[in-house]
Design a protein around this motif. Structure first.
Motif, short mmCIF file in Angstrom:
data_model
loop_
_atom_site.label_atom_id
_atom_site.label_comp_id
_atom_site.label_asym_id
_atom_site.label_seq_id
_atom_site.Cartn_x
_atom_site.Cartn_y
_atom_site.Cartn_z
N TYR A 110 -88.07 -45.74 69.53
CA TYR A 110 -87.45 -45.62 67.68
C TYR A 110 -86.33 -44.84 67.53
N GLN A 130 -84.65 -42.59 64.20
CA GLN A 130 -83.89 -42.47 62.55
C GLN A 130 -82.91 -41.53 62.53
N PHE A 146 -85.46 -41.58 54.85
CA PHE A 146 -85.09 -41.74 56.01
C PHE A 146 -85.60 -43.09 57.10
N PHE A 170 -86.30 -45.31 60.13
CA PHE A 170 -86.20 -45.80 61.69
C PHE A 170 -85.68 -47.18 62.28
N GLY A 171 -85.32 -47.23 63.24
CA GLY A 171 -84.57 -48.31 64.20
C GLY A 171 -86.45 -49.51 64.21
N PRO A 172 -86.32 -50.67 64.89
CA PRO A 172 -87.56 -51.29 65.25
C PRO A 172 -88.50 -51.41 66.26
#
Lengths: 126, 113
Positions: free
Chosen positions: B93, B95, B102, B104-106
């Protein structure tokens, strides 16, 4: 070496509340900020909020405002995350994570999450 | 909120080969006052919390093997595993910690071919 140890798994009914604890050891509790992050099954992590224990000042993501309470107890070096009005969408693993630091009266929160708790599984089911 | 996207969703790489993961932010996460990119990469194995690998886009966390490297600036970032080992099979991930919340990506799943 700072360690974060979280409370155990919870099963809750819809509409109820859950409280998860995160106890810090091996460091000076007030010198760091503690974040709460959750991760629903098969999804990426989601930041929920943080607290600066030194000042007991919490911040929450807008999505959770009104039903998320984050608190800290210096005596026991423990932070708490309480989420109310639970629905099945709140079923997730909840983590506490350290980020940032405080020096004297200044705290710096824009840092990566370098120490994580082991996670607490919260299941919301009727 | 800053939206993080990652590509590919998953990839399978042979042992010893290179793995490359891309991450894109919906707005720049380069803070001009300190010239730092507020971007971190995490590795997550099943049943474990995320583990910090890279921060400030390219700085390896203490103890992280040097086969992991991060690059990029502004809105486009890359995590590279130069020679994939069996223990690197995991979710990864990105972030951003530039602006709250903040995000995060998937995630990108890395498997061994």
């Amino acid at each position: 070496q700072v360690q974060l140890v979280q409370s155990g798994a919870e099963v809750k009914k819809p509409g109820s509340s859950v409280r998860v604890s995160c106890k810090a050891s091996g460091g000076i509790f007030n010198n760091y900020t503690i974040n709460w992050v959750r991760q629903a099954p098969g999804q990426g992590p989601e930041w929920m909020g943080r607290i600066i224990p030194a000042y007991k000042t919490p911040n929450s993501a807008e999505k959770f405002q009104g039903r998320l309470t984050i608190s800290a107890d210096e005596v026991s070096s423990t932070t708490y995350m309480e989420l109310s009005s639970l629905t099945s969408d709140d079923t997730a693993t909840y983590y506490c994570a350290r980020a940032g630091y405080c020096v004297d009266t200044r705290c710096f929160v824009r840092f990566p999450f370098d120490v994580w708790g082991q996670g607490t599984i919260v299941t919301v089911s009727a | 909120d800053i939206v993080m996207t990652q590509s590919p969703d998953s990839l399978a790489v042979s042992l010893g080969e290179r793995a490359t993961i891309n991450c894109k932010s919906s707005q720049s996460i380069l803070y001009r006052f300190d010239n730092k990119n507020y971007l971190a990469w995490y590795q997550q194995r099943p049943g474990q919390p995320p583990k910090l690998l890279i921060y400030w886009a390219s700085v390896r966390e203490s103890g992280v093997p040097d086969r992991f490297s991060g690059s990029g600036s502004g809105t486009d970032f890359t995590l590279t595993i130069s020679s994939l080992q069996a223990e690197d099979a995991a979710l990864y991930y990105c972030q951003q910690y530039h602006s709250g919340p903040f995000t995060f990506g998937p995630g990108t799943k890395v498997d061994i071919k």
